[in-house]
Write a protein that holds these residues in place. Structure first.
Motif, mmCIF file in Angstrom:
data_model
loop_
_atom_site.group_PDB
_atom_site.id
_atom_site.type_symbol
_atom_site.label_atom_id
_atom_site.label_comp_id
_atom_site.label_asym_id
_atom_site.label_seq_id
_atom_site.Cartn_x
_atom_site.Cartn_y
_atom_site.Cartn_z
ATOM 1 N N SER A 143 7.586 125.493 61.787
ATOM 2 C CA SER A 143 7.454 125.935 63.168
ATOM 3 C C SER A 143 8.178 124.964 64.091
ATOM 4 O O SER A 143 8.764 123.974 63.641
ATOM 5 C CB SER A 143 5.971 126.031 63.547
ATOM 6 N N ASP A 144 8.101 125.229 65.365
ATOM 7 C CA ASP A 144 8.810 124.395 66.335
ATOM 8 C C ASP A 144 8.277 122.968 66.374
ATOM 9 O O ASP A 144 8.940 122.069 66.904
ATOM 10 C CB ASP A 144 8.699 125.008 67.732
ATOM 11 N N SER A 145 7.090 122.741 65.842
ATOM 12 C CA SER A 145 6.504 121.399 65.860
ATOM 13 C C SER A 145 6.986 120.527 64.714
ATOM 14 O O SER A 145 6.659 119.343 64.658
ATOM 15 C CB SER A 145 4.976 121.503 65.811
ATOM 16 N N THR A 146 7.737 121.100 63.785
ATOM 17 C CA THR A 146 8.238 120.354 62.632
ATOM 18 C C THR A 146 9.747 120.525 62.520
ATOM 19 O O THR A 146 10.307 121.537 62.956
ATOM 20 C CB THR A 146 7.586 120.843 61.324
ATOM 21 N N ALA A 281 11.321 116.251 66.308
ATOM 22 C CA ALA A 281 10.022 116.916 66.301
ATOM 23 C C ALA A 281 8.925 115.916 66.618
ATOM 24 O O ALA A 281 8.950 114.769 66.169
ATOM 25 C CB ALA A 281 9.770 117.558 64.932
ATOM 26 N N SER A 282 7.953 116.371 67.405
ATOM 27 C CA SER A 282 6.863 115.481 67.774
ATOM 28 C C SER A 282 5.920 115.221 66.610
ATOM 29 O O SER A 282 5.167 114.250 66.619
ATOM 30 C CB SER A 282 6.083 116.091 68.946
ATOM 31 N N SER A 283 5.937 116.079 65.625
ATOM 32 C CA SER A 283 5.094 115.909 64.446
ATOM 33 C C SER A 283 5.924 116.183 63.205
ATOM 34 O O SER A 283 6.780 117.066 63.195
ATOM 35 C CB SER A 283 3.905 116.881 64.512
#
Length: 485
Positions: A143-146, A281-283
């Motif tokens: 997803s956009d978080s990875t 990515a933040s995460s």
């Protein structure tokens, strides 16, 4: 290991195009099914699913519909699949954790797998397996978080390689016209469903047709290796694939094959090539997600044995799934080219009796050639399944196509679902008393004929494909020209 070790930091745009593009094709496929499946394969379809399931069994064709089928249940699942696809196109699941878009794609894949595995000849096209494989692969893009995982990105490039190189090799091993550069003398005219510009492509000088074949060989036999090269070579190879596919889009109707290939080719396009930058990515994602990506990659590596062996085989298979789940398949297209175009024309009459003076009215299909004055139309990426099967049926006798007689029966009954598959019903008030099918040889008109008559096609009657049939006397069918077809 963390997801950082698997990160493809230069593939953010590629993931966006892959996820949303593949989902968009799923939406088209589900909407196509909602419009056509019940009439073709439903409870009263030409090849009913319940009857097929009783014969094939559950193990041979795993499908939700092996446990229960009704037209209402099919519509419910297809609508659910289309709705999920719309959310992915809008980017909503991608805003959540990596498992959320994965669930969306896996549900779409499972529903469409269930449809394909009971779809019989109406779903026996290579792009069905391509969409299934692409949808399964897309489930592991995150997803956009990875960050996009590079093993999955390379699995997509491997898919494009098999698609393109497989098509190139099947041509070189198949029809000799590919080796003497003459196949395009015929193909634009004889392809299953010409498009609005196919007449112009066919009328190009022969030297340009030979250039087309040479460019095809370059794009399918050499360029695919560039997909695995360092950047920017991989992006350039992807650009060549995309341009080639756009040429095919302009010259014919091949359902979603070309558009989906364009989407898949973006797996090799680098963000830097597009002059894009993306913040890290933040995460990095949970450890279990790393394990899922690694397990998926290992599965693809194992399943790649069969299509790889097929690519180097003298007896290469074209568009062959090697498992019931349509994962890591063999692909190819037009290993042979037909030199002429025969078309079935279906007619009906209200006459009480048939003689030489009987007036027959012609049914018009949406995509396949019919009335010579009618210009071919653009339908791709939408797939007109009945029209495609009519192209195949014209190459052999009706005994090899049991759905065709069932189709004629539906016309005699005036079945609304079947009639919606056609462009024009010449009997809007009540069904005809008799229907018949004739076989014609079609060719594109010349420049002079086109200017003089306005017609796109010229056709010549070859004979009868089926004798006149009526509901009270379905005594059988007849072969055209003494049974030689």
């Amino acid at each position: 290991m963390s997801l950082h070790d698997l990160a493809a930091d230069n593939s953010w745009a590629a993931r966006l195009v892959l996820q949303r593009g593949i989902a968009a094709v799923y939406v088209i496929a589900f909407l196509s099914g909602l419009a056509q499946f019940p009439a073709l394969l439903g409870e009263r379809g030409l090849l009913p699913v319940p009857r097929f399931v009783r014969i094939a069994g559950r193990r041979r064709s795993p499908s939700i519909f092996c446990w229960h089928y009704s037209d209402r249940f099919f519509r419910l699942l297809a609508a659910a699949g289309a709705l999920i696809g719309v959310t992915v196109v809008a980017g909503l699941p991608q805003l959540g954790p990596p498992w959320l878009p994965a669930v969306g794609f896996l549900v779409m894949w499972a529903i469409y797998l269930s449809i394909v595995n009971v779809g019989q000849i109406f779903y026996a096209f290579g792009w069905e397996s391509l969409l299934l494989e692409a949808g399964f692969f897309a489930a592991f893009l995150g997803s956009d978080s990875t960050a996009p995982p590079w093993p999955v990105i390379y699995c997509f490039r491997w898919l494009v390689f098999r698609l393109e190189f497989g098509a190139g090799m099947i041509k070189m091993r198949g029809d000799p016209c590919w080796r003497d550069f003459t196949c395009l003398y015929y193909h634009h005219e004889t392809q299953p469903m010409p498009g609005p510009f196919s007449w112009y492509f066919h009328r190009l000088p022969k030297i340009l047709h030979r250039v087309e074949v040479a460019a095809n060989h370059f794009a399918q036999l050499i360029v695919p290796f560039g997909l695995f090269a360092p950047q920017p070579a991989a992006s350039i190879a992807a650009a060549v694939v995309i341009v080639t596919q756009l040429w095919l889009v302009a010259s014919g109707n091949f359902a979603w094959l070309n558009w989906l290939t364009i989407v898949l080719a973006f797996s090799a396009v680098d963000d830097g090539f597009l002059h894009l930058r993306h913040a890290p990515a933040s995460s990095l994602g949970p450890v279990w997600w790393v394990g899922v990506v690694c397990a998926f990659t290992a599965l693809v590596v194992v399943l790649s044995y069969w299509p790889t062996r097929n690519l180097v085989s003298r007896h290469q298979l074209m568009n062959a799934p090697f498992n019931r789940f349509h994962l890591v398949n063999a692909y190819g297209a037009f290993g042979s080219i037909t030199r002429y175009r025969d078309e079935i024309v279906v007619e009906g009459t209200d006459a009480d009796r048939i003689d030489a003076s009987t007036s027959w009215l012609e049914y018009e299909f949406k995509g396949k050639p019919g009335t010579p004055i009618r210009r071919p139309r653009q339908y791709a990426p939408y797939h007109l399944r009945l029209d495609w099967l009519m192209w195949f049926a014209a190459m052999s006798s009706p005994e090899r196509h049991p759905w065709f007689v069932a189709f004629l029966v539906r016309l005699l009954e005036g079945d609304p679902a079947t009639l919606r598959l056609l462009a024009r019903n010449p009997f809007p008030d009540r069904p005809p008393r008799y229907v018949r099918a004739l076989l014609y040889r079609y060719r594109f008109t010349t420049w002079r004929e086109r200017r003089r008559t306005g017609a796109w096609w010229s056709r010549e009657l070859l004979g009868t494909y089926t004798l006149p049939l009526a509901l009270y006397g379905l005594g059988g069918t007849a072969h055209a020209r003494g049974g030689d077809r």
